[in-house]
Design a protein around this motif. Sequence first.
Motif, PDB file in Angstrom:
ATOM      1  N   GLN A 155      46.544 -13.434  -4.192  1.00  0.00           N
ATOM      2  CA  GLN A 155      46.530 -13.315  -5.647  1.00  0.00           C
ATOM      3  C   GLN A 155      47.730 -13.984  -6.308  1.00  0.00           C
ATOM      4  O   GLN A 155      47.595 -14.548  -7.384  1.00  0.00           O
ATOM      5  CB  GLN A 155      46.434 -11.847  -6.057  1.00  0.00           C
ATOM      6  N   SER A 156      48.885 -13.931  -5.676  1.00  0.00           N
ATOM      7  CA  SER A 156      50.063 -14.597  -6.247  1.00  0.00           C
ATOM      8  C   SER A 156      49.846 -16.103  -6.308  1.00  0.00           C
ATOM      9  O   SER A 156      50.148 -16.746  -7.317  1.00  0.00           O
ATOM     10  CB  SER A 156      51.318 -14.285  -5.425  1.00  0.00           C
ATOM     11  N   ARG A 157      49.319 -16.658  -5.228  1.00  0.00           N
ATOM     12  CA  ARG A 157      49.041 -18.101  -5.198  1.00  0.00           C
ATOM     13  C   ARG A 157      47.949 -18.467  -6.195  1.00  0.00           C
ATOM     14  O   ARG A 157      48.046 -19.478  -6.903  1.00  0.00           O
ATOM     15  CB  ARG A 157      48.633 -18.505  -3.788  1.00  0.00           C
ATOM     16  N   ALA A 158      46.915 -17.642  -6.291  1.00  0.00           N
ATOM     17  CA  ALA A 158      45.825 -17.903  -7.244  1.00  0.00           C
ATOM     18  C   ALA A 158      46.355 -17.856  -8.671  1.00  0.00           C
ATOM     19  O   ALA A 158      46.000 -18.710  -9.497  1.00  0.00           O
ATOM     20  CB  ALA A 158      44.694 -16.890  -7.053  1.00  0.00           C
ATOM     21  N   ALA A 159      47.200 -16.867  -8.973  1.00  0.00           N
ATOM     22  CA  ALA A 159      47.773 -16.761 -10.317  1.00  0.00           C
ATOM     23  C   ALA A 159      48.602 -17.997 -10.641  1.00  0.00           C
ATOM     24  O   ALA A 159      48.522 -18.532 -11.756  1.00  0.00           O
ATOM     25  CB  ALA A 159      48.625 -15.495 -10.433  1.00  0.00           C
ATOM     26  N   ASP A 160      49.377 -18.492  -9.670  1.00  0.00           N
ATOM     27  CA  ASP A 160      50.151 -19.722  -9.881  1.00  0.00           C
ATOM     28  C   ASP A 160      49.231 -20.900 -10.155  1.00  0.00           C
ATOM     29  O   ASP A 160      49.490 -21.714 -11.039  1.00  0.00           O
ATOM     30  CB  ASP A 160      51.037 -20.027  -8.671  1.00  0.00           C
ATOM     31  N   MET A 161      48.150 -21.005  -9.389  1.00  0.00           N
ATOM     32  CA  MET A 161      47.193 -22.101  -9.580  1.00  0.00           C
ATOM     33  C   MET A 161      46.573 -22.045 -10.974  1.00  0.00           C
ATOM     34  O   MET A 161      46.333 -23.085 -11.594  1.00  0.00           O
ATOM     35  CB  MET A 161      46.094 -22.047  -8.515  1.00  0.00           C
ATOM     36  N   LEU A 162      46.317 -20.838 -11.459  1.00  0.00           N
ATOM     37  CA  LEU A 162      45.682 -20.654 -12.768  1.00  0.00           C
ATOM     38  C   LEU A 162      46.678 -20.767 -13.926  1.00  0.00           C
ATOM     39  O   LEU A 162      46.275 -20.951 -15.069  1.00  0.00           O
ATOM     40  CB  LEU A 162      44.998 -19.283 -12.832  1.00  0.00           C
ATOM     41  N   GLY A 163      47.962 -20.615 -13.618  1.00  0.00           N
ATOM     42  CA  GLY A 163      48.973 -20.662 -14.671  1.00  0.00           C
ATOM     43  C   GLY A 163      49.063 -19.359 -15.446  1.00  0.00           C
ATOM     44  O   GLY A 163      49.406 -19.356 -16.631  1.00  0.00           O
ATOM     45  N   ILE A 164      48.734 -18.250 -14.776  1.00  0.00           N
ATOM     46  CA  ILE A 164      48.827 -16.927 -15.401  1.00  0.00           C
ATOM     47  C   ILE A 164      49.644 -16.033 -14.468  1.00  0.00           C
ATOM     48  O   ILE A 164      49.843 -16.370 -13.293  1.00  0.00           O
ATOM     49  CB  ILE A 164      47.436 -16.298 -15.665  1.00  0.00           C
ATOM     50  N   ASN A 165      50.113 -14.893 -14.975  1.00  0.00           N
ATOM     51  CA  ASN A 165      50.855 -14.017 -14.075  1.00  0.00           C
ATOM     52  C   ASN A 165      49.891 -13.151 -13.260  1.00  0.00           C
ATOM     53  O   ASN A 165      48.717 -13.012 -13.595  1.00  0.00           O
ATOM     54  CB  ASN A 165      51.933 -13.200 -14.815  1.00  0.00           C
ATOM     55  N   ARG A 166      50.414 -12.600 -12.174  1.00  0.00           N
ATOM     56  CA  ARG A 166      49.573 -11.865 -11.244  1.00  0.00           C
ATOM     57  C   ARG A 166      48.941 -10.636 -11.884  1.00  0.00           C
ATOM     58  O   ARG A 166      47.785 -10.300 -11.584  1.00  0.00           O
ATOM     59  CB  ARG A 166      50.383 -11.469 -10.010  1.00  0.00           C
ATOM     60  N   ASN A 167      49.648  -9.958 -12.766  1.00  0.00           N
ATOM     61  CA  ASN A 167      49.066  -8.781 -13.430  1.00  0.00           C
ATOM     62  C   ASN A 167      47.872  -9.157 -14.293  1.00  0.00           C
ATOM     63  O   ASN A 167      46.875  -8.437 -14.340  1.00  0.00           O
ATOM     64  CB  ASN A 167      50.123  -8.052 -14.260  1.00  0.00           C
ATOM     65  N   THR A 168      47.970 -10.283 -14.970  1.00  0.00           N
ATOM     66  CA  THR A 168      46.838 -10.770 -15.773  1.00  0.00           C
ATOM     67  C   THR A 168      45.658 -11.080 -14.865  1.00  0.00           C
ATOM     68  O   THR A 168      44.511 -10.726 -15.175  1.00  0.00           O
ATOM     69  CB  THR A 168      47.243 -12.008 -16.589  1.00  0.00           C
ATOM     70  N   LEU A 169      45.931 -11.718 -13.751  1.00  0.00           N
ATOM     71  CA  LEU A 169      44.858 -12.023 -12.796  1.00  0.00           C
ATOM     72  C   LEU A 169      44.201 -10.736 -12.309  1.00  0.00           C
ATOM     73  O   LEU A 169      42.975 -10.637 -12.270  1.00  0.00           O
ATOM     74  CB  LEU A 169      45.408 -12.812 -11.606  1.00  0.00           C
ATOM     75  N   ARG A 170      45.004  -9.756 -11.960  1.00  0.00           N
ATOM     76  CA  ARG A 170      44.449  -8.487 -11.468  1.00  0.00           C
ATOM     77  C   ARG A 170      43.563  -7.818 -12.517  1.00  0.00           C
ATOM     78  O   ARG A 170      42.504  -7.267 -12.199  1.00  0.00           O
ATOM     79  CB  ARG A 170      45.572  -7.570 -11.034  1.00  0.00           C
ATOM     80  N   LYS A 171      43.970  -7.873 -13.790  1.00  0.00           N
ATOM     81  CA  LYS A 171      43.157  -7.299 -14.870  1.00  0.00           C
ATOM     82  C   LYS A 171      41.814  -8.022 -14.973  1.00  0.00           C
ATOM     83  O   LYS A 171      40.766  -7.398 -15.160  1.00  0.00           O
ATOM     84  CB  LYS A 171      43.895  -7.372 -16.200  1.00  0.00           C
ATOM     85  N   LYS A 172      41.865  -9.340 -14.850  1.00  0.00           N
ATOM     86  CA  LYS A 172      40.630 -10.124 -14.927  1.00  0.00           C
ATOM     87  C   LYS A 172      39.723  -9.823 -13.733  1.00  0.00           C
ATOM     88  O   LYS A 172      38.507  -9.715 -13.884  1.00  0.00           O
ATOM     89  CB  LYS A 172      40.946 -11.614 -15.021  1.00  0.00           C
ATOM     90  N   LEU A 173      40.306  -9.688 -12.554  1.00  0.00           N
ATOM     91  CA  LEU A 173      39.515  -9.352 -11.367  1.00  0.00           C
ATOM     92  C   LEU A 173      38.864  -7.982 -11.530  1.00  0.00           C
ATOM     93  O   LEU A 173      37.704  -7.799 -11.161  1.00  0.00           O
ATOM     94  CB  LEU A 173      40.395  -9.381 -10.114  1.00  0.00           C
ATOM     95  N   ASP A 174      39.600  -7.042 -12.068  1.00  0.00           N
ATOM     96  CA  ASP A 174      39.031  -5.712 -12.331  1.00  0.00           C
ATOM     97  C   ASP A 174      37.912  -5.800 -13.364  1.00  0.00           C
ATOM     98  O   ASP A 174      36.857  -5.186 -13.203  1.00  0.00           O
ATOM     99  CB  ASP A 174      40.108  -4.743 -12.822  1.00  0.00           C
TER     100      ASP A 174
END
Length: 78
Positions: A53-72
């Motif tokens: 998730q950290s690497r995916a968030a970097d690829m997307l240009g968003i922070n990991r918490n934002t990514l986790r919210k979107k995944l949820d």
Amino acid sequence: MKEHTLEECVRHTLERYFRDLDGESPSCIWDMVQTAIERPMLEVVLQRAQGNQSRAADMLGINRNTLRKKLDHYQIKF
């Protein structure tokens, strides 16, 4: 085979969507497009990041918490 940009694919799909409405009034286009694009983007990027998730968030240009919210939100499990 001709390659298309993502922008061209979205434009073409939206034009087809409006044609297919056949006079009906469109609604909630923003949400429809955002959902149609965001979910597969998250899935593909996570797959490319091998579930990291950290690497995916970097690829997307968003922070990991934002990514986790979107995944949820999309109920995406990795």
